[in-house]
Design a protein around this motif. Structure first.
Motif, PDB file in Angstrom:
ATOM      1  N   GLU A  55      15.236   3.826 -16.434  1.00  0.00           N
ATOM      2  CA  GLU A  55      13.998   3.293 -15.878  1.00  0.00           C
ATOM      3  C   GLU A  55      13.232   4.329 -15.045  1.00  0.00           C
ATOM      4  O   GLU A  55      12.135   4.039 -14.570  1.00  0.00           O
ATOM      5  N   ASN A  56      13.821   5.504 -14.864  1.00  0.00           N
ATOM      6  CA  ASN A  56      13.211   6.557 -14.059  1.00  0.00           C
ATOM      7  C   ASN A  56      12.887   6.056 -12.658  1.00  0.00           C
ATOM      8  O   ASN A  56      11.764   6.190 -12.159  1.00  0.00           O
ATOM      9  N   ILE A  57      13.890   5.452 -12.027  1.00  0.00           N
ATOM     10  CA  ILE A  57      13.739   4.934 -10.667  1.00  0.00           C
ATOM     11  C   ILE A  57      14.901   5.448  -9.820  1.00  0.00           C
ATOM     12  O   ILE A  57      15.832   6.067 -10.345  1.00  0.00           O
ATOM     13  N   HIS A  58      14.833   5.181  -8.541  1.00  0.00           N
ATOM     14  CA  HIS A  58      15.923   5.548  -7.630  1.00  0.00           C
ATOM     15  C   HIS A  58      16.272   4.345  -6.774  1.00  0.00           C
ATOM     16  O   HIS A  58      15.402   3.772  -6.107  1.00  0.00           O
ATOM     17  N   PHE A  59      17.534   3.936  -6.801  1.00  0.00           N
ATOM     18  CA  PHE A  59      17.975   2.839  -5.953  1.00  0.00           C
ATOM     19  C   PHE A  59      18.256   3.388  -4.553  1.00  0.00           C
ATOM     20  O   PHE A  59      19.131   4.234  -4.374  1.00  0.00           O
ATOM     21  N   SER A  60      17.518   2.882  -3.597  1.00  0.00           N
ATOM     22  CA  SER A  60      17.725   3.328  -2.220  1.00  0.00           C
ATOM     23  C   SER A  60      18.868   2.580  -1.544  1.00  0.00           C
ATOM     24  O   SER A  60      19.491   3.090  -0.614  1.00  0.00           O
ATOM     25  N   TRP A  61      19.146   1.373  -2.008  1.00  0.00           N
ATOM     26  CA  TRP A  61      20.225   0.555  -1.462  1.00  0.00           C
ATOM     27  C   TRP A  61      20.957  -0.159  -2.594  1.00  0.00           C
ATOM     28  O   TRP A  61      20.397  -0.368  -3.671  1.00  0.00           O
TER      29      TRP A  61
ATOM     30  N   ASP B 204      12.587   0.201   5.790  1.00  0.00           N
ATOM     31  CA  ASP B 204      12.510   1.294   6.765  1.00  0.00           C
ATOM     32  C   ASP B 204      13.569   2.368   6.512  1.00  0.00           C
ATOM     33  O   ASP B 204      13.343   3.542   6.816  1.00  0.00           O
ATOM     34  N   GLY B 205      14.707   1.980   5.975  1.00  0.00           N
ATOM     35  CA  GLY B 205      15.794   2.930   5.817  1.00  0.00           C
ATOM     36  C   GLY B 205      15.936   3.530   4.438  1.00  0.00           C
ATOM     37  O   GLY B 205      16.895   4.251   4.174  1.00  0.00           O
ATOM     38  N   GLN B 206      14.985   3.270   3.548  1.00  0.00           N
ATOM     39  CA  GLN B 206      15.166   3.684   2.160  1.00  0.00           C
ATOM     40  C   GLN B 206      15.236   5.202   1.980  1.00  0.00           C
ATOM     41  O   GLN B 206      16.023   5.710   1.190  1.00  0.00           O
ATOM     42  N   ASP B 207      14.410   5.963   2.711  1.00  0.00           N
ATOM     43  CA  ASP B 207      14.349   7.413   2.508  1.00  0.00           C
ATOM     44  C   ASP B 207      14.900   8.207   3.686  1.00  0.00           C
ATOM     45  O   ASP B 207      14.672   9.414   3.793  1.00  0.00           O
ATOM     46  N   THR B 208      15.605   7.536   4.567  1.00  0.00           N
ATOM     47  CA  THR B 208      16.113   8.207   5.759  1.00  0.00           C
ATOM     48  C   THR B 208      17.232   9.182   5.397  1.00  0.00           C
ATOM     49  O   THR B 208      18.035   8.924   4.503  1.00  0.00           O
ATOM     50  N   ASN B 209      17.272  10.304   6.090  1.00  0.00           N
ATOM     51  CA  ASN B 209      18.393  11.230   5.953  1.00  0.00           C
ATOM     52  C   ASN B 209      19.547  10.675   6.778  1.00  0.00           C
ATOM     53  O   ASN B 209      19.617  10.878   7.985  1.00  0.00           O
ATOM     54  N   HIS B 210      20.447   9.993   6.124  1.00  0.00           N
ATOM     55  CA  HIS B 210      21.501   9.294   6.847  1.00  0.00           C
ATOM     56  C   HIS B 210      22.624  10.215   7.317  1.00  0.00           C
ATOM     57  O   HIS B 210      23.561   9.771   7.969  1.00  0.00           O
ATOM     58  N   ASP B 211      22.537  11.485   6.987  1.00  0.00           N
ATOM     59  CA  ASP B 211      23.520  12.423   7.512  1.00  0.00           C
ATOM     60  C   ASP B 211      23.149  12.894   8.912  1.00  0.00           C
ATOM     61  O   ASP B 211      23.995  13.400   9.643  1.00  0.00           O
ATOM     62  N   THR B 212      21.889  12.741   9.269  1.00  0.00           N
ATOM     63  CA  THR B 212      21.439  13.187  10.590  1.00  0.00           C
ATOM     64  C   THR B 212      20.846  12.066  11.420  1.00  0.00           C
ATOM     65  O   THR B 212      20.801  12.154  12.647  1.00  0.00           O
ATOM     66  N   ASP B 213      20.389  10.995  10.795  1.00  0.00           N
ATOM     67  CA  ASP B 213      19.743   9.903  11.527  1.00  0.00           C
ATOM     68  C   ASP B 213      20.786   9.050  12.241  1.00  0.00           C
ATOM     69  O   ASP B 213      21.780   8.631  11.651  1.00  0.00           O
TER      70      ASP B 213
ATOM     71  N   CYS C  35       7.772  -6.014  -0.997  1.00  0.00           N
ATOM     72  CA  CYS C  35       7.679  -4.680  -1.608  1.00  0.00           C
ATOM     73  C   CYS C  35       9.018  -4.065  -1.966  1.00  0.00           C
ATOM     74  O   CYS C  35       9.157  -2.839  -2.003  1.00  0.00           O
ATOM     75  N   ILE C  36      10.009  -4.890  -2.231  1.00  0.00           N
ATOM     76  CA  ILE C  36      11.325  -4.400  -2.632  1.00  0.00           C
ATOM     77  C   ILE C  36      11.702  -5.041  -3.964  1.00  0.00           C
ATOM     78  O   ILE C  36      11.819  -6.261  -4.068  1.00  0.00           O
ATOM     79  N   ASN C  37      11.865  -4.211  -4.973  1.00  0.00           N
ATOM     80  CA  ASN C  37      12.270  -4.692  -6.293  1.00  0.00           C
ATOM     81  C   ASN C  37      13.787  -4.760  -6.367  1.00  0.00           C
ATOM     82  O   ASN C  37      14.464  -3.730  -6.183  1.00  0.00           O
ATOM     83  N   VAL C  38      14.315  -5.929  -6.637  1.00  0.00           N
ATOM     84  CA  VAL C  38      15.763  -6.118  -6.753  1.00  0.00           C
ATOM     85  C   VAL C  38      16.137  -6.162  -8.233  1.00  0.00           C
ATOM     86  O   VAL C  38      15.601  -6.968  -8.989  1.00  0.00           O
ATOM     87  N   HIS C  39      17.057  -5.301  -8.643  1.00  0.00           N
ATOM     88  CA  HIS C  39      17.475  -5.188 -10.039  1.00  0.00           C
ATOM     89  C   HIS C  39      18.909  -5.690 -10.180  1.00  0.00           C
ATOM     90  O   HIS C  39      19.851  -4.988  -9.778  1.00  0.00           O
ATOM     91  N   PRO C  40      19.118  -6.896 -10.734  1.00  0.00           N
ATOM     92  CA  PRO C  40      20.486  -7.402 -10.888  1.00  0.00           C
ATOM     93  C   PRO C  40      21.262  -6.616 -11.949  1.00  0.00           C
ATOM     94  O   PRO C  40      20.773  -6.386 -13.052  1.00  0.00           O
ATOM     95  N   ILE C  41      22.453  -6.184 -11.589  1.00  0.00           N
ATOM     96  CA  ILE C  41      23.361  -5.492 -12.500  1.00  0.00           C
ATOM     97  C   ILE C  41      24.703  -6.201 -12.376  1.00  0.00           C
ATOM     98  O   ILE C  41      25.279  -6.260 -11.288  1.00  0.00           O
ATOM     99  N   MET C  42      25.202  -6.759 -13.487  1.00  0.00           N
ATOM    100  CA  MET C  42      26.328  -7.673 -13.413  1.00  0.00           C
ATOM    101  C   MET C  42      27.480  -7.253 -14.315  1.00  0.00           C
ATOM    102  O   MET C  42      27.269  -6.742 -15.415  1.00  0.00           O
ATOM    103  N   TYR C  43      28.679  -7.497 -13.817  1.00  0.00           N
ATOM    104  CA  TYR C  43      29.902  -7.252 -14.579  1.00  0.00           C
ATOM    105  C   TYR C  43      30.805  -8.452 -14.322  1.00  0.00           C
ATOM    106  O   TYR C  43      31.390  -8.591 -13.243  1.00  0.00           O
TER     107      TYR C  43
ATOM    108  N   PRO D  82       0.815  -1.222   0.000  1.00  0.00           N
ATOM    109  CA  PRO D  82       0.000   0.000   0.000  1.00  0.00           C
ATOM    110  C   PRO D  82       0.847   1.268   0.000  1.00  0.00           C
ATOM    111  O   PRO D  82       0.367   2.329  -0.410  1.00  0.00           O
ATOM    112  N   GLN D  83       2.093   1.187   0.448  1.00  0.00           N
ATOM    113  CA  GLN D  83       2.965   2.360   0.489  1.00  0.00           C
ATOM    114  C   GLN D  83       3.939   2.399  -0.683  1.00  0.00           C
ATOM    115  O   GLN D  83       4.885   3.182  -0.688  1.00  0.00           O
ATOM    116  N   GLY D  84       3.687   1.574  -1.690  1.00  0.00           N
ATOM    117  CA  GLY D  84       4.557   1.548  -2.848  1.00  0.00           C
ATOM    118  C   GLY D  84       5.665   0.516  -2.706  1.00  0.00           C
ATOM    119  O   GLY D  84       5.648  -0.329  -1.811  1.00  0.00           O
TER     120      GLY D  84
END
Length: 387
Positions: free
Chosen positions: A188-194, A218-227, A91-99, A53-55
Motif C-alpha cells: 500500500e506504500n504506507i507506514h504504520f506509526s502504531w 501526536d506521537g506518530q513521528d516522534t524520535n522515541h529513542d530521544t524523546d 485523521c487516523i486510518n486503522v487497517h485491520p490485519i487478522m490471524y 489539514p496535516q494529513g
C-alpha cells in the motif's frame, strides 16, 4: 427504539475529553434487529481534526486468536463504528490485519459453554465490513511447553504461571501478524506509526476517548529513542492487572523488539521476578522493558470494550467507578445487546450445521456410501499478503 434499549456512551465527566453523548445515528444489527448507537461528539476539548489539514496517520490493528464471536453483527459492526470510523474521524486510518482460528482454543477455561460455530459466509461478511487489509487462518496445534519452565530453564523455579500457553500463543501469532503488516505497508506504500493489538471478540460498545486518538496522532513521528515525553506503549489504565493483553498499543519503533522475535521475547524474560506469578499482563510489562518502551501512557478507555467472557455474549461490567453512572448504564445495556445477539446467532448456526449435516448424509446416500463422510472444515480464503 426507546432510550432504555439504546446503550448510552460517555463518561462520568472526570475529563473534558471524555464528555460524549449518544448521537442520533443508530446502527441496525442485521436480522436480530439490535441497535448499537454510534457516537457523535459533543466535546469542549477543541475542534475535531475532521478535514485533516496535516494529513492522516496509518495504524495497524493486529487481531489474533480464535474467531469466537467476531462474526456476530454487534461485534464486527461496533468495531467498525466505534473504533475504525471513530479514529478515521480524527485523521487516523486503522487497517485491520487478522490471524485467526475457527477452532476454539483457550488455556484458561475462557469460553465457558463454547462460542457459536462461525458460518463462513457470515465471517466473510464481517471481514468485508471492517475492510480487512489482510487475513489468514491457522489450525490450533499444541505447543507442549515444559510445565516447570514453559519459556526456558531458569536457576530457580518461578512462583507460578497463569495462562503460560495462551501467552506463548499471543507472541507466536503476533510475529506472524507483524510480518503480514510489513507486507501491507509495502503493497500500500504506507507506514504504520502504531500497532494496536487486540482480540476478535471485542465488542466496542463505545468509542475510546479523544485523548487516545490524539496521543497516537501526536506521537506518530516522534524520535522515541530521544524523546522523554511521547509514549512507546499505550495501555488501558482501567484494566485491573496493569496491562490488558487483549488491547494495547505499541509504537512502530518498538514493534520489532516487541513482536519480531515472537516467543523469543518470552524466552528473554523467562527468569525475571521469579518470586511473582507470571501472567499475560505481567509478561507484557516485562516484554515492554525488554523492548525499551521507556515511556508508557495509561489512557482511561472507560471500559469502551470488554472481551466476551463465556461464549454466551456476557461481558464484564465490573470495575467501573460507582460514580460513573453513564458508563455503567452503557455497559449493562451493551451486555443485554450482546447476550441477545449471541443467542440469535447460536440458533442460526445450529440450523446451518443441521442443514449441512443433512446435505452430507444425502450426498453419501446418493453415492451408495454407508455413512456420510465428515465435511472438511470450511473457512474463508486468506486475503491480502500472508507470511
Amino acid at each position: 427504539m426507546t432510550d432504555d434499549e439504546t446503550p448510552l456512551i460517555g463518561d462520568d465527566g472526570s475529563r473534558n475529553a471524555r464528555r460524549t453523548r449518544v448521537g442520533s445515528l443508530l446502527l441496525l444489527i442485521a436480522a436480530v434487529a439490535i441497535v448499537v448507537a454510534s457516537a457523535t461528539a459533543k466535546r469542549d476539548d477543541g475542534a475535531d481534526l475532521g478535514a485533516c489539514p496535516q494529513g492522516r496517520a496509518d495504524v495497524a490493528l493486529l487481531v489474533s486468536g480464535s474467531v469466537r464471536s467476531f462474526m456476530i453483527p454487534n461485534v464486527y459492526k461496533s468495531l467498525k463504528t466505534n473504533l475504525i470510523d471513530f479514529m478515521a474521524s480524527h485523521c487516523i486510518n486503522v487497517h485491520p490485519i487478522m490471524y485467526m482460528s475457527l477452532q476454539p482454543a483457550s488455556s484458561t477455561g475462557h469460553g465457558g459453554a463454547g462460542y457459536p460455530k462461525p458460518i463462513p459466509s457470515d465471517l466473510d461478511e464481517a471481514l468485508d465490513h471492517v475492510n480487512v487489509a489482510a487475513v489468514d487462518f491457522y489450525e490450533v496445534t499444541p505447543y507442549n511447553l515444559d510445565k516447570k519452565f514453559p519459556w526456558g530453564h531458569c536457576p530457580e523455579r518461578r512462583a507460578g504461571y497463569f495462562a503460560a500457553t495462551a501467552t506463548w500463543a499471543h507472541f507466536d501469532k503476533a510475529k506472524k501478524l507483524l510480518c503480514m503488516a510489513r507486507k501491507v505497508e509495502m503493497e500500500e506504500n504506507i507506514h504504520f506509526s502504531w500497532y494496536m493489538h487486540s482480540r476478535p471478540e471485542y465488542f466496542w460498545y463505545a468509542p475510546p476517548p479523544v485523548d487516545f486518538a490524539r496521543t497516537l496522532w501526536d506521537g506518530q513521528d516522534t524520535n522515541h529513542d530521544t524523546d522523554a515525553v511521547q509514549p512507546t506503549l499505550i495501555f488501558d489504565e482501567n484494566w485491573y492487572w496493569k496491562y490488558n493483553d487483549a488491547f494495547y498499543v505499541v509504537h512502530s519503533s518498538r514493534a520489532d523488539a516487541f513482536w519480531g522475535k515472537g516467543t523469543g521475547a518470552l524466552r528473554s524474560i523467562a527468569c525475571v521476578s521469579p518470586r511473582s506469578q507470571m501472567n499475560p499482563e505481567s509478561s507484557i510489562f516485562h516484554v515492554a522493558d525488554y523492548a525499551h518502551c521507556n515511556v508508557r501512557r495509561g489512557i482511561s478507555l472507560g471500559h469502551s470494550a470488554w472481551p466476551d467472557r463465556d461464549g454466551m455474549g456476557v461481558h464484564w461490567c465490573h470495575g467501573i467507578s460507582e460514580g460513573n453512572t453513564t458508563m455503567i448504564k452503557a455497559c449493562n445495556k451493551a451486555n443485554k445487546i450482546s447476550i441477545k445477539a449471541n443467542a440469535k446467532y447460536r440458533e442460526r448456526a445450529k440450523d446451518w450445521l443441521e442443514k449441512r449435516a443433512a446435505a452430507a448424509a444425502a450426498e453419501a446416500e446418493a453415492a451408495g456410501s454407508a455413512a456420510a463422510k465428515p465435511a472438511p472444515p470450511e473457512r474463508p480464503a486468506a486475503r491480502g499478503p500472508t507470511c
